[in-house]
Write a protein that holds these residues in place. Structure first.
Motif, short mmCIF file in Angstrom:
data_model
loop_
_atom_site.label_atom_id
_atom_site.label_comp_id
_atom_site.label_asym_id
_atom_site.label_seq_id
_atom_site.Cartn_x
_atom_site.Cartn_y
_atom_site.Cartn_z
N LYS A 87 -6.95 -3.23 -12.30
CA LYS A 87 -6.15 -3.97 -12.74
C LYS A 87 -5.34 -4.68 -12.55
CE LYS A 87 -2.29 -0.93 -11.53
NZ LYS A 87 -1.78 -1.83 -11.39
N ARG A 88 -5.05 -5.98 -13.33
CA ARG A 88 -3.88 -6.39 -12.72
C ARG A 88 -2.54 -6.68 -12.29
NH1 ARG A 88 -1.92 -10.00 -18.31
NH2 ARG A 88 -0.35 -9.02 -18.96
N GLU A 89 -2.03 -7.64 -11.31
CA GLU A 89 -0.99 -7.68 -10.57
C GLU A 89 0.01 -7.64 -11.56
OE1 GLU A 89 -0.83 -10.67 -7.57
OE2 GLU A 89 -1.91 -9.47 -6.46
N VAL A 90 1.09 -7.16 -11.54
CA VAL A 90 2.85 -7.12 -12.54
C VAL A 90 3.29 -7.90 -11.52
CG1 VAL A 90 4.17 -5.86 -12.93
CG2 VAL A 90 2.14 -4.89 -13.73
N GLN A 91 3.53 -8.81 -12.33
CA GLN A 91 4.88 -10.03 -11.24
C GLN A 91 6.51 -10.23 -12.22
OE1 GLN A 91 2.64 -13.14 -10.85
NE2 GLN A 91 0.96 -12.29 -10.22
N GLY A 92 7.44 -10.29 -11.44
CA GLY A 92 8.85 -10.56 -10.96
C GLY A 92 9.45 -11.04 -10.57
N ARG A 93 10.59 -10.90 -10.85
CA ARG A 93 11.40 -12.44 -10.18
C ARG A 93 13.17 -11.48 -9.98
NH1 ARG A 93 10.38 -16.42 -7.88
NH2 ARG A 93 8.61 -17.46 -9.13
N LEU A 94 13.56 -11.09 -9.12
CA LEU A 94 14.63 -10.20 -8.47
C LEU A 94 16.19 -10.56 -9.88
CD1 LEU A 94 15.06 -7.91 -7.01
CD2 LEU A 94 16.12 -8.49 -5.52
N ALA A 95 16.30 -10.05 -10.38
CA ALA A 95 17.36 -10.63 -10.74
C ALA A 95 19.03 -10.06 -10.98
CB ALA A 95 17.31 -9.74 -12.79
N GLY A 124 3.22 -9.10 -17.89
CA GLY A 124 3.40 -7.03 -17.52
C GLY A 124 1.84 -7.11 -17.40
N GLY A 125 1.91 -5.25 -17.41
CA GLY A 125 0.89 -4.52 -17.18
C GLY A 125 0.90 -3.36 -16.92
N VAL A 126 0.14 -2.44 -16.60
CA VAL A 126 0.12 -0.79 -15.85
C VAL A 126 1.21 -0.96 -14.25
CG1 VAL A 126 -0.52 1.22 -15.89
CG2 VAL A 126 -0.87 -0.74 -17.66
N LEU A 127 2.11 -0.43 -13.66
CA LEU A 127 2.42 0.09 -12.32
C LEU A 127 1.95 1.93 -12.43
CD1 LEU A 127 5.81 -0.69 -12.56
CD2 LEU A 127 4.20 -2.33 -11.59
N VAL A 128 0.46 1.55 -11.49
CA VAL A 128 0.44 2.91 -10.88
C VAL A 128 1.60 3.23 -9.88
CG1 VAL A 128 -1.47 4.77 -10.85
CG2 VAL A 128 -1.39 2.55 -12.34
N ALA A 129 1.48 4.80 -9.77
CA ALA A 129 1.74 5.68 -7.86
C ALA A 129 0.26 5.04 -7.50
CB ALA A 129 1.47 7.22 -8.57
N GLY A 130 1.42 4.34 -6.30
CA GLY A 130 -0.06 4.40 -4.85
C GLY A 130 0.29 2.48 -4.69
N ASP A 131 0.50 2.06 -5.92
CA ASP A 131 0.81 0.93 -6.30
C ASP A 131 1.20 0.21 -5.20
OD1 ASP A 131 -1.46 0.71 -8.42
OD2 ASP A 131 0.76 -0.22 -9.36
N GLU A 132 1.23 -1.07 -4.77
CA GLU A 132 1.59 -1.93 -3.31
C GLU A 132 2.89 -2.60 -3.92
OE1 GLU A 132 -1.61 -4.33 -1.38
OE2 GLU A 132 -2.35 -2.25 -0.23
N PHE A 133 3.55 -2.52 -2.94
CA PHE A 133 5.74 -3.37 -3.63
C PHE A 133 5.40 -4.59 -2.44
CE2 PHE A 133 9.61 -3.74 -2.99
CZ PHE A 133 10.05 -4.18 -4.34
N ILE A 134 5.17 -5.82 -3.35
CA ILE A 134 6.08 -6.50 -2.15
C ILE A 134 7.20 -7.46 -3.23
CG2 ILE A 134 4.18 -8.79 -1.77
CD1 ILE A 134 2.22 -6.45 -0.79
N CYS A 135 7.52 -7.53 -1.88
CA CYS A 135 9.15 -8.24 -2.40
C CYS A 135 9.34 -9.79 -1.35
CB CYS A 135 10.17 -6.76 -2.27
SG CYS A 135 11.51 -8.30 -2.34
N ASN A 136 9.03 -10.79 -2.49
CA ASN A 136 9.34 -12.15 -0.55
C ASN A 136 8.07 -12.13 -0.01
OD1 ASN A 136 10.70 -14.06 -2.46
ND2 ASN A 136 12.66 -14.27 -0.80
#
Length: 146
Positions: free
Chosen positions: A18-26, A84-96
């Motif tokens: 699956k593709r990465e889900v990306q966002g920006r901190l609001a 957008g995409g699908v988040l799954v338990a176990g996905d890595e969470f990267i912040c900055n």
């Protein structure tokens, strides 16, 4: 209707690629609680759409998995989904650019307004303590070990 995860239909994670889900901190949040009482839903995944805004919560509790209760939390912030995409338990969470943990699961307390995305982390530290800036790049990516 039968819920496939609760019914045990899947013995392993069915999300092959699956593709990465990306966002920006609001929003950057501050605050910690020892008795939050989040109830992570049983399904291991949630779809998130472009332009949605969801809350990011860190926990250092062991055993924070779909279907569990989480009490010790720190508020990180709110993320606006850019891809957008699908988040799954176990996905890595990267912040900055910094790996902070893995998706533990999801709490639906505030739906339909927003989803609580709970991240298992080795540190329970809030957004202000992390000194994370507004507009920080947020990435959720498939666990590279799967």
């Amino acid at each position: 209707m039968v819920e496939p995860y609760q019914s045990g239909f899947f013995k392993s994670n069915p999300y092959a690629v699956k593709r990465e889900v990306q966002g920006r901190l609001a929003v950057v949040l501050r605050g910690k609680l020892d008795n939050r009482g989040l109830n992570l839903i049983t399904p291991i995944s949630r779809a998130v759409q472009k332009n949605e805004i969801h809350e990011l919560i860190l926990t250092d509790e062991e055993g924070a998995v779909p279907g569990s209760r989480v009490d010790g939390i720190a508020y990180l912030g709110f993320v606006e989904i850019i891809t957008g995409g699908v988040l799954v338990a176990g996905d890595e969470f990267i912040c900055n650019g910094e790996f902070l943990g893995r998706v533990a699961g999801f709490d639906e307390t505030h739906l339909p307004n927003h989803l609580n995305i709970v991240i298992s982390s080795h540190k329970r530290i809030d957004g202000m303590e992390l000194e994370v800036p507004l507009e920080a790049v947020i990435v959720f990516r498939q666990n590279q070990r799967e």
